[in-house]
Structure formats: C-alpha cells, structure tokens
Design a protein around this motif. Structure first.
Motif, PDB file in Angstrom:
ATOM      1  N   PHE A  94       0.836  -1.194   0.000  1.00 55.67           N
ATOM      2  CA  PHE A  94       0.000   0.000   0.000  1.00 55.67           C
ATOM      3  C   PHE A  94       0.876   1.251   0.000  1.00 55.67           C
ATOM      4  N   THR A  95       0.466   2.260  -0.763  1.00 58.74           N
ATOM      5  CA  THR A  95       1.185   3.531  -0.751  1.00 58.74           C
ATOM      6  C   THR A  95       0.628   4.460   0.321  1.00 58.74           C
ATOM      7  N   GLU A  96       1.523   5.247   0.892  1.00 61.14           N
ATOM      8  CA  GLU A  96       1.183   6.306   1.836  1.00 61.14           C
ATOM      9  C   GLU A  96       1.518   7.629   1.158  1.00 61.14           C
ATOM     10  N   PHE A 144       1.550  15.776  -0.823  1.00 62.65           N
ATOM     11  CA  PHE A 144       0.892  14.591  -1.384  1.00 62.65           C
ATOM     12  C   PHE A 144       1.793  14.034  -2.486  1.00 62.65           C
ATOM     13  N   THR A 145       2.509  12.943  -2.219  1.00 65.43           N
ATOM     14  CA  THR A 145       3.613  12.531  -3.090  1.00 65.43           C
ATOM     15  C   THR A 145       3.383  11.187  -3.784  1.00 65.43           C
ATOM     16  N   ALA A 146       3.281  10.112  -3.029  1.00 58.08           N
ATOM     17  CA  ALA A 146       3.103   8.787  -3.634  1.00 58.08           C
ATOM     18  C   ALA A 146       1.648   8.571  -4.009  1.00 58.08           C
ATOM     19  N   ASN A 147       1.427   7.780  -5.062  1.00 55.48           N
ATOM     20  CA  ASN A 147       0.062   7.501  -5.490  1.00 55.48           C
ATOM     21  C   ASN A 147      -0.044   6.052  -5.947  1.00 55.48           C
ATOM     22  N   ASN A 152       5.752   9.325  -8.066  1.00 54.46           N
ATOM     23  CA  ASN A 152       6.254  10.323  -7.121  1.00 54.46           C
ATOM     24  C   ASN A 152       6.032  11.702  -7.724  1.00 54.46           C
ATOM     25  N   ALA A 153       5.195  12.516  -7.079  1.00 54.56           N
ATOM     26  CA  ALA A 153       4.851  13.831  -7.604  1.00 54.56           C
ATOM     27  C   ALA A 153       5.890  14.886  -7.270  1.00 54.56           C
ATOM     28  N   ALA A 154       6.862  14.565  -6.404  1.00 52.21           N
ATOM     29  CA  ALA A 154       7.795  15.572  -5.904  1.00 52.21           C
ATOM     30  C   ALA A 154       9.123  15.620  -6.658  1.00 52.21           C
ATOM     31  N   VAL A 155       9.400  14.634  -7.482  1.00 51.44           N
ATOM     32  CA  VAL A 155      10.697  14.542  -8.149  1.00 51.44           C
ATOM     33  C   VAL A 155      10.534  14.753  -9.651  1.00 51.44           C
TER      34      VAL A 155
END
Length: 320
Positions: free
Chosen positions: A147-149, A183-186, A201-204
């Motif tokens: 599961f992603t957090e 809000f990074t991992a999905n 990954n929304a941050a990289v």
C-alpha cells in the motif's frame, strides 16, 4: 534472489487463473461473447469512484470515496450492485486476489482493509496511519499486498502466507532518490520481472516513476527520457507495458519498460472524449476499464452521476 521473487509472481498469477469460482463467476461467464460488452456504464449517484480492480471473471469492482463501499459491475451487461456497504470511511485503491478477497486502501482513515468479494464481509482491518495519513493505492504480489502512503515516505506491506493467510502489517521506509513533499506517492505496481515495485512520485522531476527495492526501501528514479508524469495516479502493468493514468491532464500515458523496470520509453498517450478525470485502470481481455472521478465537477453530492468507460489496450504492433 530476484529470480526467485519473479518466479513467485508467475506462480501467483497462475493461482489467480484457477480462482474463478471464488470471485463470484464461472469459466462459462468468463467466456461470454465480448463483442457486445458495453464501453460505458453508470455507477451509483454520489459514489465518488477512485479505484477499480478486475479478476479473471468479467466483473469490475469500484471503491467509493464517499462511503468506503464496493460496487460490482458485470462487464457483459453494465449492470451492478453494491457488494460491500462500507464503514462510512473512504476506499481509494483496491485489488482482488486469487482467494476472492478485496484489499482496500482506506485513504484518510489510515486503514488497510480486507473484504470478501462475494459476501462483502469485512475480514480484517488494520490501522497503520494516524492523523495526517492517506493510504492511497494497493498492489498485490504473490507474498504481500503493498500500500502507498501519500503523505509520508513509506509503504505498508501486508504479508500473505500459505492458504491465503494474512499477517500483521509492516512498514517500509523509503530512501535513495525518494523525495517527499506534501501529497507525493500515489499508484503502485511491480516491475515486469517481479524484482521490485514501481511507485509514482509527484515531488521529483515534475512527476516521476520510482523503482523501489521491496527489501530495503531504496528508491531509484526510472529513466523515462523526457517524459514526466505530473498527474501520475493509478498504475497498471500488462506484460512490459505500463499504463499510467493521469486525471490531470485527463489521459493515460503508455510506457514500454525493460524487464527490470529501470528504463521506460513513452509509446503512446490515450485520450478519449468520455474521460472526466479518470484515476485508475484495470484490464479485462483486450480493454482497459477506468472510473471517472469527476474531481472538478462544480457539485459533488449524493445526486452527482458517475460512470466508468473502457478503451482498447495498446497493441504492441501499434507501439511506435
């Protein structure tokens, strides 16, 4: 070690093919004529869908952000029914296993849940995240549900043992190239060879794909050339073809991966006039099925209509 891990993935997939009866369908149902399957069908008003999963039988399961329930649709007719009424808390991503169980990511509830897909009975619930947690999506391997957090640099692992037994949740902290910013991992899936996990990954790099070692948590950015995934949400792997659903900009990016998942090449972008911010995708035979989240609808309440649509898989011969 990696060969052994990959082999277990194959064995797990084989087990799934033999579990039709457990999933509420039959081999006869799975063989129904596919030429007349609806390519668009309604979900309940106010459902607020996000996740979708499909097993071997022609039934799709959609989770509800609004109430945490699960709605099952017969892909041959488009008709459906609620099979799990929920707990008044969110269900975001979900996956169906070979034992006929649904693994639910509980969003802001911070829970991992397991539900019987046939009866809707809640089999297990694990609180793994506290205040400020968001359990977003789930992927199944032969020996675990991952599961992603979204609001922390970690994954949760729910062990799967012999005869479908589940263990206690474990936490895998992420390092290496992983960067956390809001809000990074999905989405999450495995690599084609089964040796690692792939996580958005929304941050990289303006939106990227990370390859995560499931033993150490070390993440390395996948080389996608100039392709970025700013709205990367659900991930679906079919062979070595990865489908990345992006509600914004309302499309599905199709990427051809190498076996280890360290490199990928964009081969196509799927757009459709029926898309209304799709979030995730599942496959049945030659088509993808996607729920329309309608996240930007002016009003989202108990009367808001929702639907799901299907589009053809990308054939390898057309991947240029």
């Amino acid at each position: 070690m990696e060969r052994s891990y990959a082999r277990r993935q194959v064995l797990g997939a084989s087990a799934a093919l033999g579990a039709v009866a457990l999933l509420g369908g039959t081999a006869q149902a799975a063989d129904r004529d596919t030429r007349i399957r609806p390519t668009r069908f309604a979900l309940p008003n106010g459902w607020e869908p996000e996740g979708v999963t499909i097993g071997f039988a022609p039934y799709a399961y959609f989770g509800s952000i609004a109430n945490g329930g699960v709605y099952r649709v017969d892909l041959a007719t488009g008709e459906g029914k609620v099979v799990h009424t929920g707990l008044g808390r969110q269900t975001i991503g979900l996956k169906l296993d070979a034992w006929g169980r649904l693994f639910l990511a509980g969003g802001s509830s911070g829970e991992l849940r397991v539900v019987d897909a046939r009866t809707g009975e809640l089999l297990a619930s694990h609180a793994v995240g506290g205040t400020g947690s968001f359990i977003n999506d789930v992927a199944l391997t032969e020996d675990a549900a991952w599961f992603t957090e979204s609001l922390g640099a970690r994954l949760y692992r729910l062990p799967l043992g012999r005869h479908g037994r589940t263990g206690e949740p474990e936490t895998l902290e992420l390092g290496g190239d992983w960067a956390q910013s809001g809000f990074t991992a999905n989405g999450i899936t495995r690599t084609p060879d089964g040796s690692a996990l792939l996580v958005t990954n929304a941050a990289v790099g303006g939106g990227s794909l990370m390859r995560v070692d499931p033993r150490t948590g070390v993440a390395r950015q996948v080389d996608l050339g100039t392709t970025t995934l700013p709205g990367g949400d659900g991930l679906l792997l079919v062979g070595r073809t990865l489908y990345v659903v992006q509600p914004t900009p309302n499309q599905v990016d199709v990427i051809r991966l190498n076996r280890s998942g360290t490199h990928g090449t964009a081969i196509r972008v799927i757009k459709d006039d029926r898309f209304d911010l799709p979030t995730t995708a599942a496959v049945y035979r030659d088509r993808l099925y996607l729920p329309n989240s309608r996240f930007t609808a002016p009003v989202r309440d108990a009367d808001t209509p929702y639907d799901a649509v299907s589009v053809p898989l990308v054939r390898r011969s057309t991947a240029t």
